[in-house]
Scaffold this motif. Structure first.
Motif, PDB file in Angstrom:
ATOM      1  N   SER A 258      46.700  45.834  47.708  1.00  0.00           N
ATOM      2  CA  SER A 258      45.760  45.833  48.825  1.00  0.00           C
ATOM      3  C   SER A 258      46.374  45.074  49.996  1.00  0.00           C
ATOM      4  O   SER A 258      47.151  44.138  49.799  1.00  0.00           O
TER       5      SER A 258
ATOM      6  N   LEU B 166      36.227  45.858  45.170  1.00  0.00           N
ATOM      7  CA  LEU B 166      36.528  47.283  45.189  1.00  0.00           C
ATOM      8  C   LEU B 166      35.397  48.054  44.554  1.00  0.00           C
ATOM      9  O   LEU B 166      35.320  48.199  43.339  1.00  0.00           O
TER      10      LEU B 166
ATOM     11  N   GLU C  74      39.866  50.488  52.392  1.00  0.00           N
ATOM     12  CA  GLU C  74      40.370  50.638  51.023  1.00  0.00           C
ATOM     13  C   GLU C  74      39.239  51.014  50.076  1.00  0.00           C
ATOM     14  O   GLU C  74      39.417  51.801  49.155  1.00  0.00           O
TER      15      GLU C  74
ATOM     16  N   HIS D 285      42.117  43.605  45.878  1.00  0.00           N
ATOM     17  CA  HIS D 285      40.974  43.803  46.774  1.00  0.00           C
ATOM     18  C   HIS D 285      39.803  42.984  46.251  1.00  0.00           C
ATOM     19  O   HIS D 285      39.505  43.027  45.068  1.00  0.00           O
TER      20      HIS D 285
ATOM     21  N   PHE E 249      43.098  49.464  44.576  1.00  0.00           N
ATOM     22  CA  PHE E 249      43.883  48.534  45.400  1.00  0.00           C
ATOM     23  C   PHE E 249      43.893  47.185  44.712  1.00  0.00           C
ATOM     24  O   PHE E 249      42.877  46.504  44.625  1.00  0.00           O
TER      25      PHE E 249
ATOM     26  N   ASN F  15      39.447  46.095  54.302  1.00  0.00           N
ATOM     27  CA  ASN F  15      38.501  46.005  53.198  1.00  0.00           C
ATOM     28  C   ASN F  15      37.720  47.303  53.018  1.00  0.00           C
ATOM     29  O   ASN F  15      37.772  47.954  51.966  1.00  0.00           O
TER      30      ASN F  15
END
Lengths: 417, 527, 164
Positions: C100, C129, C112, C126, C123, C109
């Motif tokens: 990420s 997610l 993704e 992250h 990712f 943010n």
């Protein structure tokens, strides 16, 4: 136990500093989940904010989008290049011409005909684009003002917006969903009395905007609610990808029309307003001034508007005139292939960007050499702009959420696509 | 696109030449057009066809050769050493535009009503190579518009671009010269030879090769637009030749069959009878299982069938027989044979099928069943014939029968005590059966046929099975389970694997990759 | 236009890290080995010559039929130098994951999350997610090429009297 009324008198609504008063933090509170649901008068564009509040103060927020997701990309992958125009109308539906133009420019670059668009068509695209920008800002300011209880401003600006949309309706047949632009130009020329009507409307719009300005800009209540709230820094703008009025309010002087001119923007004399503090008021002021600058561009464009065709003369890209189609086999075949197979765009990829109402509106298009795109992604400016709320809202009051969210100008159609 | 030329018996030296600046080498005897196709230089053409002779009448394929005074037709000119061919110079492009202009000069503005629209070579080449506005303002030459030229074909003389592909199909493929060109100049038209009709058994191939909508099939005319069709490769079930075809279907109905290139089996052609076999798929289908003539649910019908067969087997397996059909796919044949041996414990397996018909030495076999070879290989040497079945029923040797497939002319079956049918159509034996289970047909399943040459050819499923029909092997698996065996076939590929393992002559057959139906739209105009 | 970016990449990274570069229709692009995704992005942000400090867009392309199947695409812009670049990294179907870049640009943010939601690419690193456009119980990744355009999802409730 403290007297609640004592505390209440010392906490002034609107100033960010007051939210940090130690007394406010000492109050015995529990955090409460509050749902500002997708169906909410202030959540225009349907967005859901799941707030965790302590009293009036927001502790954390989860901004949930997707309620207006209509599968733009998936539909675009199954439609011909021209069939995508109505979908682009419905992205940022308060400034649909800007989306049309952005998409058309991207495909034209892939076709290598971007230098061959007739000049009159380019001017017309600028004209209708700037009208759309004005309608976008009018909508934003009107709705935000209404949420702060300034109903009169709402009506004044909505009336102004309606004049503009009436004009575009005469031009394209619809108030909002114009589908006026085509690959290679625009679908039809301006109506005969377009320019005189536009001049008259601009005169009246100037008056409406001046009225709104007078009612809001030095209004104590308005300033209290907007000044110093929702401050975004220039670094935030870079890190979060904030562009448009939101980005420019932070002092980041980036406007695609000035920095990477497209169409005929380099021939016009206009300024780009840039804020300094990055708060709600700056965003309001930037939008207000941008409308005036758009009107400047419109006056100049109408002056310089050349005569000529409005659609490129290439049978592989633009539909031939109907008279030809019905009377010659060549144009019949061209019309047929363009409608059924779609324009054949050579394989390739492009990221093409224009200045949309909310910022850098990008189209990342991947073509596999057929009449349908392989991928047609919209880089939505308000998607990035809305994301920063996750950082902005904690430590603000619920009442501050309303103008902050309003000044981000999230348009559901663009954010969720 | 070009047919792979077989290497001639006497080795010829390769020719070294240059096409569009690219040095390349080809076997002598190739035409420039085919050479260009091999290196990827696009050259349009109308009258050339890889399976027919090249008369160079349309002049659309003209290319420039360095040192030659005029452009040459690339479909006719053979490659030669040190030739330098240019396919994209301004002169060549201009010549191409001029030829298209001539061709379009008198072409009627029929696209909205023409069946070929969407798969028309004239549309394709105009759009790719010309795209200029028309220059003729006057009227076009008028000719006859709807001429009934034969059993299956309608001719529109105005649309004809005089490429003569159809004439060559009749002459060279069908070997029956039904079509000729009459008159000259802008009055030239296509017509039937004096006293003839276009009624040879390969006439519908002319509709395929016609680059425009001049020749249209009465069967397909005005029924469906080309771009709504989804193409799936398959094999024709009309006879044992097993011509490779494409099924063109839309909205779960087959609209037409067209041939697919296979140099070893059918080249580019198929016969008219084969093309019309698609009608049988939608006609009078057995859509739901029946028990004692009344519709029933699958599980109830299966249970009843298993009960009846089990009963017959337990009483005496020697009186239990199974009839297979040479129209079934290899996988179904194998699964039912295995059922007969393992679960029903009978060796009375009879092979029935369609009766023999006419044949010629072009494509059509007398054996009108697509999988006789496969059935005989899978059934083994103990397979009995339909005549044996007739005799055994009359002699009351067989009193219980599992009838699979759709055999014709089996004789009266009323004297049987037990009759279970697994059938695709509602034929009389099905009505007489105590249990009838619907069977999915060749166009609805993934499977294989083995043709008269012993080639195992894949069928791909183009449409969903009619009603509640299921593939035969799946029904066999469920019957086997109901009769106590524990088979584990989950998909046709696994059954195919077992078939190849058991039958030596099919051991090298390949299931191939999965093929998704391709929409004709965007798949480039056919032709 | 922005050749300087590609030159700097060639100076800083070796062939195994930057797999391919090119320029098409005025767009400069560089294909990065997925293992070096974050490193290349960070370099481009911090290097004074490229200074690609503004995050523009992150998405994914499903190149069905090619191995690796997915391409993660990142667009970056430099407000000071007014140039931009497209970075691509091929991510395989069997294990669609890549680093990420949220720690470099917080704006990545949501982008993704959208790539995860619509394509199924994960990712690593992250903070949160989860799906963003689809509802949480949605099954599948809709923008993949083998996801049908029409179909039914488990949560759709049939109202009484509806036809199908």
């Amino acid at each position: 136990m403290d007297d609640p009324s004592q505390t209440a008198r010392r906490v002034v609504i609107g100033f960010g500093d007051a939210a940090n008063l130690p007394e406010a933090d000492d109050l015995p509170t529990e955090s409460m989940p509050l749902n500002m649901g997708p169906s909410h008068p202030a959540m225009h564009g349907t967005v859901r904010m799941v707030l965790e509040v302590e009293g009036e103060k927001i502790r954390s927020v989860d901004v949930q989008i997707g309620y207006l997701h209509r599968c733009f990309e998936k539909e675009a992958e199954n439609a011909t290049w021209t069939q995508i125009f109505p979908y682009t109308d419905r992205l940022n539906y308060v400034s649909p011409m800007l989306n049309n133009v952005g998409y058309a420019l991207a495909v034209e670059k892939l076709l290598d005909i971007d230098k061959k668009i007739p000049e009159r068509a380019q001017f017309i695209r600028v004209i209708v684009g700037e009208i759309s920008r004005i309608t976008d800002h009018l909508t934003c300011l009107a709705a935000s003002a209404m949420e702060l209880a300034a109903f009169t401003v709402f009506f004044y600006l909505m009336k102004a917006r309606e004049w503009l949309w009436e004009l575009l309706e005469e031009l394209s047949g619809a108030r909002l969903t114009h589908s006026y632009v085509r690959i290679g130009g625009v679908v039809a020329d301006l109506t005969d009395d377009f320019c005189p009507k536009l001049r008259d409307i601009l005169r009246r719009c100037r008056a409406s905007i001046a009225d709104a300005d007078k009612m809001l800009t030095s209004n104590r209540i308005f300033r209290d609610r907007m000044d110093g709230i929702g401050i975004i820094t220039r670094d935030d703008a870079l890190g979060w990808g904030l562009t448009g009025p939101v980005g420019r309010s932070t002092g980041l002087a980036y406007d695609v029309r000035k920095d990477h001119p497209y169409l005929v923007y380099d021939r016009f004399d206009f300024d780009v307003p840039v804020g300094s503090k990055g708060d709600n008021f700056d965003r309001y002021a930037v939008r207000l001034e941008e409308m005036r600058q758009s009107m400047r561009i419109l006056e100049q464009a109408m002056e310089l508007l050349p005569a000529g065709p409005v659609l490129i003369d290439d049978a592989r890209v633009a539909l031939p005139p109907k008279r030809e189609v019905y009377n010659t086999i060549e144009s019949m075949i061209a019309h047929f292939k363009l409608i059924m197979d779609g324009i054949v765009v050579p394989p390739g990829e492009i990221y093409s960007f224009t200045e949309g109402g909310n910022g850098e509106l990008g189209f990342y298009i991947v073509s596999n050499g057929t009449g349908q795109p392989w991928k047609c992604r919209v880089r939505p400016p308000c998607f990035a702009n809305l994301a920063v709320l996750n950082k902005l809202l904690p430590r603000l009051f619920i009442a501050d959420l309303v103008p902050t969210f309003g000044m981000i100008n999230m348009i559901g159609g663009e954010c969720d696509r | 696109m070009a047919d792979e030329r077989q290497a001639p018996s006497a080795p010829r030296a390769n020719v070294k030449m240059v096409i569009d600046g690219q040095a390349c080498e080809f076997p002598a005897g190739l035409t420039i057009l085919e050479a260009c196709q091999r290196v990827g230089s696009k050259v349009p053409f109308f009258c050339w066809h890889p399976g027919l002779s090249a008369p160079a009448v349309c002049r659309q394929c003209l290319v420039e050769i360095k040192g030659f005074p005029k452009p040459v037709p690339s479909c006719y000119t053979p490659v030669a050493d040190r030739m330098e061919v240019v396919t994209g110079s301004p002169k060549v492009l201009d010549v191409r535009r001029q030829m298209l202009e001539f061709t379009l000069l008198n072409h009627p503005i029929d696209c909205p009503i023409c069946d070929k629209a969407g798969e028309c070579m004239l549309q394709k080449h105009y759009f790719d190579w010309d795209a200029r506005v028309a220059r003729n303002d006057g009227g076009k030459v008028r000719k006859a518009k709807v001429v009934d030229v034969g059993r299956h074909i309608v001719l529109d003389q105005e649309r004809c671009i005089l490429c003569s592909r159809c004439i060559r199909v009749c002459n060279e493929v069908a070997r029956q010269p039904d079509l000729v060109m009459a008159f000259r100049g802008d009055r030239q038209l296509l017509t039937t030879a004096p006293g003839q009709r276009l009624d040879n058994p390969y006439s519908l191939n002319t509709v395929d090769v016609c680059p425009v909508g001049a020749l249209t099939a009465k069967d397909f005319r005005f029924s469906m637009r080309a771009w709504e069709l989804w193409a799936t490769p398959s094999v024709c079930p009309g006879c044992a030749t097993g011509c490779n075809i494409e099924i063109h279907a839309s909205r779960n109905l087959i609209r037409r069959l067209v041939p697919r290139l296979n140099s070893a089996v059918n080249k580019y052609w198929m016969c008219d009878d084969g093309r019309l076999t698609y009608k049988h798929v939608a006609d009078n289908r057995l859509a739901a299982p029946t028990v004692a003539g009344a519709p029933a649910r699958w599980d109830a019908a299966l249970a009843e069938a298993a009960r009846l067969l089990g009963q017959a087997r337990d009483k005496s397996p020697a009186t239990l027989g199974m009839v297979l059909s040479a129209q079934m796919i290899n996988e179904d044949l194998f699964a039912f044979s295995r059922l007969a041996t393992e679960c029903l414990r009978t060796d009375r397996v009879y092979l029935a099928g369609s009766p023999e018909g006419w044949c010629d030495n072009i494509l059509v076999s007398a054996d009108k069943n697509p999988n006789t070879t496969g059935a005989k290989l899978i059934g083994g040497p103990t397979l009995r014939t339909a005549a044996d079945l007739q005799r055994d029923i009359e002699g009351r040797v067989v009193t219980a029968l599992l009838l699979v497939g759709e055999p014709d002319a089996l004789g009266p079956l009323e004297s049987l005590q037990t009759l279970v049918a697994v059938s695709s159509h509602q034929n009389p034996p099905v009505a007489a059966a105590q249990v009838a289970l619907p069977l999915a047909m060749w166009a609805e399943v993934d499977g294989s046929f083995t043709n008269r040459q012993g080639k195992v050819q894949r069928l791909y499923s183009a449409i969903a099975p009619a009603g509640q029909a299921r593939p035969g092997w799946e029904t066999a698996v469920r019957l086997a389970r109901a009769l106590g065996a524990a088979w584990t076939y989950g998909e046709a590929k696994q059954v195919f694997g077992d078939v190849c393992a058991k039958v030596t002559l099919m051991s090298r057959a390949d299931w191939g990759k999965p093929e998704m139906p391709v929409q004709l739209r965007f798949a480039n105009s056919r032709g | 236009m922005a050749k300087i970016i590609l030159d700097r990449l060639a100076q800083q990274f070796v062939a195994g890290e930057i797999l391919e570069t090119g320029s098409q229709h005025g767009n400069e692009w560089a294909r990065v080995a997925p293992a070096h995704w974050r490193a290349v992005a960070q370099f481009l942000r911090d290097d004074p010559v490229t200074a690609l400090n503004m995050f523009i867009d992150l998405t994914c392309v499903d190149r069905l039929g090619r191995t690796p199947r997915f391409d993660v695409v990142l667009h970056l812009y430099s407000v000071d130098n007014k140039h931009r670049v497209r970075l691509l990294a091929g991510v395989p179907e069997e294990d669609p994951s890549i680093d990420s870049v949220v720690s470099l640009w917080p704006g990545a943010n949501w982008f993704e999350r959208e790539a995860f939601d619509l394509y199924g690419v994960r990712f690593a690193g992250h903070p949160d997610l989860r799906r963003i456009l689809m509802y949480p119980e949605f099954v599948g990744h809709p923008l993949r090429k083998d996801f049908p355009k029409e179909g039914r999802q488990p949560l759709l409730r049939r109202l009484p009297g509806s036809v199908d």
